[in-house]
Write an enzyme that holds these catalytic residues in place. Structure first.
Site, PDB file in Angstrom:
ATOM      1  N   ARG A   1       0.011   7.683  -2.802  1.00  0.00           N
ATOM      2  CA  ARG A   1       0.522   8.788  -1.985  1.00  0.00           C
ATOM      3  C   ARG A   1       1.992   9.054  -2.287  1.00  0.00           C
ATOM      4  NH1 ARG A   1      -1.590   6.273   3.374  1.00  0.00           N
ATOM      5  NH2 ARG A   1      -2.057   4.611   1.885  1.00  0.00           N
TER       6      ARG A   1
ATOM      7  N   HIS B   1       2.393   3.160  -8.980  1.00  0.00           N
ATOM      8  CA  HIS B   1       2.178   1.712  -9.163  1.00  0.00           C
ATOM      9  C   HIS B   1       3.389   1.078  -9.839  1.00  0.00           C
ATOM     10  CE1 HIS B   1      -1.741   2.059  -7.541  1.00  0.00           C
ATOM     11  NE2 HIS B   1      -2.263   2.740  -8.558  1.00  0.00           N
TER      12      HIS B   1
ATOM     13  N   LEU C   1      10.496 -20.644  -3.515  1.00  0.00           N
ATOM     14  CA  LEU C   1       9.670 -19.589  -2.907  1.00  0.00           C
ATOM     15  C   LEU C   1       8.288 -19.625  -3.549  1.00  0.00           C
ATOM     16  CD1 LEU C   1       9.137 -16.929  -1.313  1.00  0.00           C
ATOM     17  CD2 LEU C   1      10.226 -15.693  -3.179  1.00  0.00           C
TER      18      LEU C   1
ATOM     19  N   ASP D   1       0.821  -1.216   0.000  1.00  0.00           N
ATOM     20  CA  ASP D   1       0.000   0.000   0.000  1.00  0.00           C
ATOM     21  C   ASP D   1       0.859   1.271   0.000  1.00  0.00           C
ATOM     22  OD1 ASP D   1      -2.333   1.434  -0.010  1.00  0.00           O
ATOM     23  OD2 ASP D   1      -2.683   1.273   2.142  1.00  0.00           O
ATOM     24  N   GLY D   2       0.289   2.335  -0.561  1.00  0.00           N
ATOM     25  CA  GLY D   2       0.945   3.652  -0.504  1.00  0.00           C
ATOM     26  C   GLY D   2       1.493   4.128  -1.842  1.00  0.00           C
TER      27      GLY D   2
ATOM     28  N   ARG E   1      -0.587   8.828 -10.341  1.00  0.00           N
ATOM     29  CA  ARG E   1      -0.668   7.616  -9.511  1.00  0.00           C
ATOM     30  C   ARG E   1      -0.040   6.414 -10.208  1.00  0.00           C
ATOM     31  NH1 ARG E   1      -4.006   7.507  -5.136  1.00  0.00           N
ATOM     32  NH2 ARG E   1      -4.353   5.290  -5.439  1.00  0.00           N
TER      33      ARG E   1
HETATM   34  C1  IPE Z   1      -5.274  -2.630   0.138  1.00  0.00           C
HETATM   35  O1  IPE Z   1      -4.994  -1.308  -0.118  1.00  0.00           O
HETATM   36  C2  IPE Z   1      -5.291  -3.422  -1.143  1.00  0.00           C
HETATM   37  C3  IPE Z   1      -4.009  -3.566  -1.824  1.00  0.00           C
HETATM   38  C4  IPE Z   1      -2.866  -3.112  -1.408  1.00  0.00           C
HETATM   39  C5  IPE Z   1      -4.055  -4.323  -3.044  1.00  0.00           C
HETATM   40  P1  IPE Z   1      -6.158  -0.233  -0.291  1.00  0.00           P
HETATM   41  O2  IPE Z   1      -5.506   1.064  -0.541  1.00  0.00           O
HETATM   42  O3  IPE Z   1      -7.124  -0.707  -1.311  1.00  0.00           O
HETATM   43  O4  IPE Z   1      -6.861  -0.283   1.128  1.00  0.00           O
HETATM   44  P2  IPE Z   1      -7.709   0.813   1.894  1.00  0.00           P
HETATM   45  O5  IPE Z   1      -8.716   1.353   0.923  1.00  0.00           O
HETATM   46  O6  IPE Z   1      -6.770   1.855   2.386  1.00  0.00           O
HETATM   47  O7  IPE Z   1      -8.329   0.060   3.022  1.00  0.00           O
HETATM   48  C1  IPE Z   2      -1.631   0.167  -3.314  1.00  0.00           C
HETATM   49  O1  IPE Z   2      -1.405   1.538  -3.370  1.00  0.00           O
HETATM   50  C2  IPE Z   2      -1.915  -0.439  -4.649  1.00  0.00           C
HETATM   51  C3  IPE Z   2      -3.283  -0.961  -4.785  1.00  0.00           C
HETATM   52  C4  IPE Z   2      -4.231  -0.844  -3.919  1.00  0.00           C
HETATM   53  C5  IPE Z   2      -3.588  -1.653  -6.008  1.00  0.00           C
HETATM   54  P1  IPE Z   2      -2.605   2.575  -3.388  1.00  0.00           P
HETATM   55  O2  IPE Z   2      -2.998   2.826  -4.798  1.00  0.00           O
HETATM   56  O3  IPE Z   2      -3.705   2.125  -2.504  1.00  0.00           O
HETATM   57  O4  IPE Z   2      -1.895   3.847  -2.780  1.00  0.00           O
HETATM   58  P2  IPE Z   2      -2.531   4.908  -1.801  1.00  0.00           P
HETATM   59  O5  IPE Z   2      -3.085   4.167  -0.626  1.00  0.00           O
HETATM   60  O6  IPE Z   2      -3.587   5.641  -2.569  1.00  0.00           O
HETATM   61  O7  IPE Z   2      -1.393   5.772  -1.424  1.00  0.00           O
HETATM   62 MG    MG Z   3      -4.100   2.431  -0.528  1.00  0.00          MG
END
Ligand code: IPE
Ligand code: IPE
Ligand code: MG
Length: 251
Positions: A33, A46, A140, A29-30, A42
């Site tokens: 941001r 990714h 793995l 996640d993140g 964005r």
């Molecule tokens: C969780 O992240 C799913 C993945 C990393 C694939 P999200 O960004 O979707 O989760 P929330 O919305 O913060 O709970």
């Molecule tokens: C995780 O990063 C990737 C997926 C959920 C696919 P995010 O896209 O959720 O990144 P943030 O949370 O918006 O920073």
């Molecule tokens: Mg996220």
């Protein structure tokens, strides 16, 4: 490799001297941001997230972690704009195209988990291709959670078990925790010992709900694209100092 924690050196050797987690789960996640902070789209986040994944898969192979489960796309992520969904689906294909030979060579088995049939057909095809061409690997096991939802996984298990009861293949009494675990995507695998969530969020977001009953959680403010082996070493170092009581008392 030498890493620093509170002015103390943590070396890879330090974590190798103690039992390692056998199964690590990561909520990647993140990305968004991370990109936003840099003034990038964005999609760039990714893309950088894929690079982080490559580093961590390679490092897990080097230190002999047998199971790694990464959350790549949740059943809730369909709520995002179509453009972002397309980016993610294309990136998965690109990752497989570029990495498959390395994954085969390094003994990584790609095991996609989730409701794969609902993915766009080109992503689905590539994912299956990756699973097939790495199916004999066992160094793995890389579970890639794609269109994955913990509740969906449990619902599916309940449906399959109910079918077995209905057809008379099993009786109600035979339904126990082990049978349920055998109907999950992670069948035959140990539960995660350690779950890592970057980006500072403190929630499970529907990830591995059944399997994490006794998993040690580790959260960091680092955004996933910045996540490096040194962070994994830090997580494992802390994990090795946890007291896993499983409801019992200290030894
Ligand atoms: C969780 O992240 C799913 C993945 C990393 C694939 P999200 O960004 O979707 O989760 P929330 O919305 O913060 O709970
Ligand atoms: C995780 O990063 C990737 C997926 C959920 C696919 P995010 O896209 O959720 O990144 P943030 O949370 O918006 O920073
Ligand atoms: Mg996220």
């Amino acid at each position: 490799m030498v890493f620093f924690k509170q002015n103390r050196k943590i070396q890879v050797e330090d974590i190798l001297a103690k039992p390692l987690p056998q199964h690590i789960a990561i909520i990647m996640d993140g990305n968004g941001r991370w990109a936003q902070k840099k003034g990038l789209p964005r999609a760039a986040g990714h893309r950088a997230g894929v690079e982080a994944l490559k580093r961590i898969v390679e490092f897990c192979g080097e230190i002999n972690i047998p199971y790694l489960t990464v959350y790549a796309f949740s059943t809730e992520n369909w709520k995002r704009p179509q453009e972002e969904i397309d980016t993610l689906m294309n990136l998965m294909v690109e990752y497989i195209q570029k990495e498959i030979n390395i994954l085969v060579k390094k003994g990584v088995r790609v095991n996609p988990i989730g409701n794969l049939e609902e993915l766009p057909s080109f992503t689905y095809e590539y994912i299956l291709k990756a699973a097939t061409s790495t199916k004999n690997n066992d160094k793995l096991i890389l579970n890639v959670a794609l269109n994955y939802g913990g509740r969906r996984e449990i619902t599916r298990a309940v449906q399959n078990i109910a079918r077995l009861v209905q057809s008379g293949e099993i009786s109600l009494k035979q339904i126990n925790e082990q049978l349920i675990a055998e109907h999950l995507y992670t069948k035959g695998q140990p539960d995660p010992d350690l779950m890592i969530r970057p980006s500072g969020e403190m929630r499970l977001s529907n990830f591995l709900l059944w399997q994490v009953a006794y998993t040690e959680l580790w959260v960091t403010d680092i955004m996933w694209p910045d996540f490096k082996p040194e962070h994994l070493v830090e997580a494992i170092y802390e994990y090795q100092r946890r007291n896993r009581r499983y409801g019992g008392l200290n030894n």
